[in-house]
Motif scaffolding. Structure first.
Motif, PDB file in Angstrom:
ATOM      1  N   SER A 170     -72.099  19.738 -22.462  1.00  0.00           N
ATOM      2  CA  SER A 170     -73.004  18.664 -22.065  1.00  0.00           C
ATOM      3  C   SER A 170     -73.543  17.781 -23.248  1.00  0.00           C
ATOM      4  O   SER A 170     -74.109  16.637 -22.933  1.00  0.00           O
ATOM      5  N   ALA A 171     -73.321  18.166 -24.523  1.00  0.00           N
ATOM      6  CA  ALA A 171     -73.531  17.193 -25.590  1.00  0.00           C
ATOM      7  C   ALA A 171     -73.134  15.907 -25.585  1.00  0.00           C
ATOM      8  O   ALA A 171     -73.515  14.773 -25.618  1.00  0.00           O
ATOM      9  N   GLY A 172     -71.723  15.872 -25.108  1.00  0.00           N
ATOM     10  CA  GLY A 172     -70.962  14.657 -25.049  1.00  0.00           C
ATOM     11  C   GLY A 172     -71.201  13.779 -23.989  1.00  0.00           C
ATOM     12  O   GLY A 172     -71.277  12.663 -24.066  1.00  0.00           O
ATOM     13  N   ARG A 173     -71.861  14.371 -22.811  1.00  0.00           N
ATOM     14  CA  ARG A 173     -72.256  13.643 -21.554  1.00  0.00           C
ATOM     15  C   ARG A 173     -73.578  13.074 -21.845  1.00  0.00           C
ATOM     16  O   ARG A 173     -73.586  11.927 -21.566  1.00  0.00           O
ATOM     17  N   HIS A 174     -74.464  13.673 -22.654  1.00  0.00           N
ATOM     18  CA  HIS A 174     -75.611  13.218 -23.125  1.00  0.00           C
ATOM     19  C   HIS A 174     -75.549  11.970 -23.839  1.00  0.00           C
ATOM     20  O   HIS A 174     -76.086  10.941 -23.750  1.00  0.00           O
ATOM     21  N   ILE A 175     -74.511  12.092 -25.045  1.00  0.00           N
ATOM     22  CA  ILE A 175     -74.372  11.086 -25.781  1.00  0.00           C
ATOM     23  C   ILE A 175     -73.748   9.923 -24.991  1.00  0.00           C
ATOM     24  O   ILE A 175     -73.998   8.731 -25.073  1.00  0.00           O
ATOM     25  N   ALA A 176     -72.662  10.227 -24.037  1.00  0.00           N
ATOM     26  CA  ALA A 176     -72.252   9.123 -23.427  1.00  0.00           C
ATOM     27  C   ALA A 176     -73.074   8.424 -22.380  1.00  0.00           C
ATOM     28  O   ALA A 176     -72.956   7.218 -22.123  1.00  0.00           O
ATOM     29  N   ALA A 177     -74.283   9.161 -21.905  1.00  0.00           N
ATOM     30  CA  ALA A 177     -75.149   8.435 -21.146  1.00  0.00           C
ATOM     31  C   ALA A 177     -76.101   7.655 -21.975  1.00  0.00           C
ATOM     32  O   ALA A 177     -77.211   7.437 -21.405  1.00  0.00           O
ATOM     33  N   GLY A 178     -76.153   7.535 -23.474  1.00  0.00           N
ATOM     34  CA  GLY A 178     -76.823   6.821 -24.257  1.00  0.00           C
ATOM     35  C   GLY A 178     -77.792   7.610 -25.132  1.00  0.00           C
ATOM     36  O   GLY A 178     -78.516   6.958 -25.608  1.00  0.00           O
ATOM     37  N   ALA A 179     -77.702   9.048 -25.048  1.00  0.00           N
ATOM     38  CA  ALA A 179     -78.706   9.691 -25.974  1.00  0.00           C
ATOM     39  C   ALA A 179     -78.454   9.572 -27.434  1.00  0.00           C
ATOM     40  O   ALA A 179     -76.925   9.605 -27.718  1.00  0.00           O
ATOM     41  N   VAL A 180     -79.192   9.497 -28.151  1.00  0.00           N
ATOM     42  CA  VAL A 180     -78.956   9.343 -29.627  1.00  0.00           C
ATOM     43  C   VAL A 180     -78.798  10.765 -30.252  1.00  0.00           C
ATOM     44  O   VAL A 180     -79.553  11.798 -29.758  1.00  0.00           O
ATOM     45  N   ASP A 181     -77.537  11.123 -31.012  1.00  0.00           N
ATOM     46  CA  ASP A 181     -77.420  12.453 -31.641  1.00  0.00           C
ATOM     47  C   ASP A 181     -78.199  12.434 -32.927  1.00  0.00           C
ATOM     48  O   ASP A 181     -77.798  11.892 -33.977  1.00  0.00           O
ATOM     49  N   LEU A 182     -79.186  13.364 -32.815  1.00  0.00           N
ATOM     50  CA  LEU A 182     -80.012  13.589 -34.066  1.00  0.00           C
ATOM     51  C   LEU A 182     -79.299  14.522 -35.005  1.00  0.00           C
ATOM     52  O   LEU A 182     -78.832  15.427 -34.543  1.00  0.00           O
ATOM     53  N   ARG A 183     -79.363  14.142 -36.192  1.00  0.00           N
ATOM     54  CA  ARG A 183     -78.572  14.992 -37.321  1.00  0.00           C
ATOM     55  C   ARG A 183     -79.389  15.659 -38.200  1.00  0.00           C
ATOM     56  O   ARG A 183     -78.818  15.954 -39.234  1.00  0.00           O
ATOM     57  N   GLY A 184     -80.468  15.973 -37.992  1.00  0.00           N
ATOM     58  CA  GLY A 184     -81.483  16.781 -38.897  1.00  0.00           C
ATOM     59  C   GLY A 184     -80.963  18.123 -39.145  1.00  0.00           C
ATOM     60  O   GLY A 184     -80.013  18.772 -38.314  1.00  0.00           O
ATOM     61  N   ASP A 185     -81.387  18.559 -40.147  1.00  0.00           N
ATOM     62  CA  ASP A 185     -81.259  20.190 -40.681  1.00  0.00           C
ATOM     63  C   ASP A 185     -81.976  20.992 -39.853  1.00  0.00           C
ATOM     64  O   ASP A 185     -83.189  21.679 -40.611  1.00  0.00           O
ATOM     65  N   TRP A 186     -81.793  21.570 -38.760  1.00  0.00           N
ATOM     66  CA  TRP A 186     -82.596  22.354 -37.889  1.00  0.00           C
ATOM     67  C   TRP A 186     -81.785  23.603 -37.235  1.00  0.00           C
ATOM     68  O   TRP A 186     -81.450  23.600 -36.312  1.00  0.00           O
ATOM     69  N   PRO A 187     -81.070  24.399 -38.650  1.00  0.00           N
ATOM     70  CA  PRO A 187     -80.374  25.455 -37.967  1.00  0.00           C
ATOM     71  C   PRO A 187     -81.013  26.602 -36.866  1.00  0.00           C
ATOM     72  O   PRO A 187     -80.344  26.796 -35.878  1.00  0.00           O
ATOM     73  N   GLY A 188     -82.187  26.858 -36.946  1.00  0.00           N
ATOM     74  CA  GLY A 188     -82.833  27.597 -36.030  1.00  0.00           C
ATOM     75  C   GLY A 188     -82.670  26.865 -34.457  1.00  0.00           C
ATOM     76  O   GLY A 188     -82.630  27.512 -33.651  1.00  0.00           O
ATOM     77  N   LEU A 189     -83.076  25.586 -34.413  1.00  0.00           N
ATOM     78  CA  LEU A 189     -83.262  24.833 -33.313  1.00  0.00           C
ATOM     79  C   LEU A 189     -81.685  24.609 -32.624  1.00  0.00           C
ATOM     80  O   LEU A 189     -81.448  24.694 -31.446  1.00  0.00           O
ATOM     81  N   ARG A 190     -80.740  24.806 -33.413  1.00  0.00           N
ATOM     82  CA  ARG A 190     -79.624  24.427 -33.033  1.00  0.00           C
ATOM     83  C   ARG A 190     -78.686  25.757 -32.722  1.00  0.00           C
ATOM     84  O   ARG A 190     -77.612  25.787 -31.873  1.00  0.00           O
ATOM     85  N   LEU A 191     -79.363  26.878 -32.836  1.00  0.00           N
ATOM     86  CA  LEU A 191     -78.696  28.039 -32.636  1.00  0.00           C
ATOM     87  C   LEU A 191     -79.105  28.610 -31.364  1.00  0.00           C
ATOM     88  O   LEU A 191     -79.989  29.635 -31.207  1.00  0.00           O
ATOM     89  N   ASP A 192     -78.428  28.437 -29.942  1.00  0.00           N
ATOM     90  CA  ASP A 192     -78.703  28.991 -28.861  1.00  0.00           C
ATOM     91  C   ASP A 192     -77.687  30.290 -28.720  1.00  0.00           C
ATOM     92  O   ASP A 192     -76.697  29.901 -29.324  1.00  0.00           O
ATOM     93  N   VAL A 193     -78.194  31.227 -28.212  1.00  0.00           N
ATOM     94  CA  VAL A 193     -77.427  32.539 -28.270  1.00  0.00           C
ATOM     95  C   VAL A 193     -76.678  33.013 -27.064  1.00  0.00           C
ATOM     96  O   VAL A 193     -77.367  32.968 -25.997  1.00  0.00           O
TER      97      VAL A 193
END
Length: 232
Positions: A170-193
């Motif tokens: 989904s990340a690639g599809r969202h970015i291809a549709a124009g979403a900005v890829d946020l590059r912040g240091d958010w390890p807990g936010l990025r960690l879906d289980v």
């Protein structure tokens, strides 16, 4: 209510379909407990963020709905589907679209945030920083720790649609549709289980209280590190 406040939406499927990739490690009832606990920690973190005005859980499951209500979240019933969309077989995107449309109908022009339900190590300050970092007038995506999925989708605009494209890759599809890829240091936010390794990573980061309690109850091995944020 603050004008242009952020309204968060979290979609959760039925508990009997929960976390199948953990089936080799956990019994069905333990997987259900874990899903509820991770949802509780995710919702609690979101509710604690000053920019977030409301949190809505979209689900067909009455147990999930009851928990969401006790946490202070609103509940939106999962919409019925006339037919299965091959691009959205689980109905996740349809559910998020229906809920966010209802939110704007109810609250007017508001910003929208879609979060995964299984972010047990997410911290309110990570969410707050992400919301502040995201560009105004655009759709933004937080790519998950695996590099292909979407942990969060944020529309910092009161008119632009959420346009969710969750699912594998989904990340690639969202970015291809124009979403900005946020590059912040958010390890807990990025960690879906989804897997046992993911759950161990969450333990290493430090999970929320609900997930920590369930992990102890079900006997999940807890490794203690000096740099762990919480003891779980």
């Amino acid at each position: 209510m603050r004008p242009h406040a952020v309204h968060a939406v979290i979609a959760v499927k039925s508990l009997d379909r929960a976390k199948s990739r953990l089936a080799d490690r956990l019994r069905p009832e333990h997987r259900a407990q874990l899903v509820l606990a991770m949802l509780a920690d995710t919702v609690s973190a979101a509710i604690a963020v000053p920019q977030i005005a409301t949190v809505t859980v979209v689900t067909p499951d009455p147990v999930v709905a009851e928990l969401a209500g006790t946490l202070g979240a609103a509940v939106h019933p999962e919409p019925r589907r006339a037919m299965i969309d091959p691009a959205d077989p689980d109905g996740l995107n349809a559910a998020l679209t229906d809920a966010t449309t209802a939110l704007r109908h109810r609250h007017g022009p508001v910003e929208l945030l879609a979060l995964q339900a299984d972010l047990p190590a997410v911290r309110p300050d990570e969410l707050s920083d992400m919301l502040t970092t995201a560009p105004i007038g655009a759709r933004s995506v937080v790519v998950d720790h695996a590099g292909s999925g979407t942990a969060a989708l944020f529309v910092r605009d009161t008119v632009v649609a959420l346009d969710p494209r969750f699912g594998p890759g989904s990340a690639g599809r969202h970015i291809a549709a124009g979403a900005v890829d946020l590059r912040g240091d958010w390890p807990g936010l990025r960690l879906d289980v989804d897997t046992a390794d993911d759950l161990d990573r969450a333990v290493d980061l430090g999970t929320g209280d609900s997930t920590c309690a369930v992990l102890h109850d079900i006997g999940w091995p807890i490794r203690i590190h000096d740099r762990v944020r919480r003891v779980c």
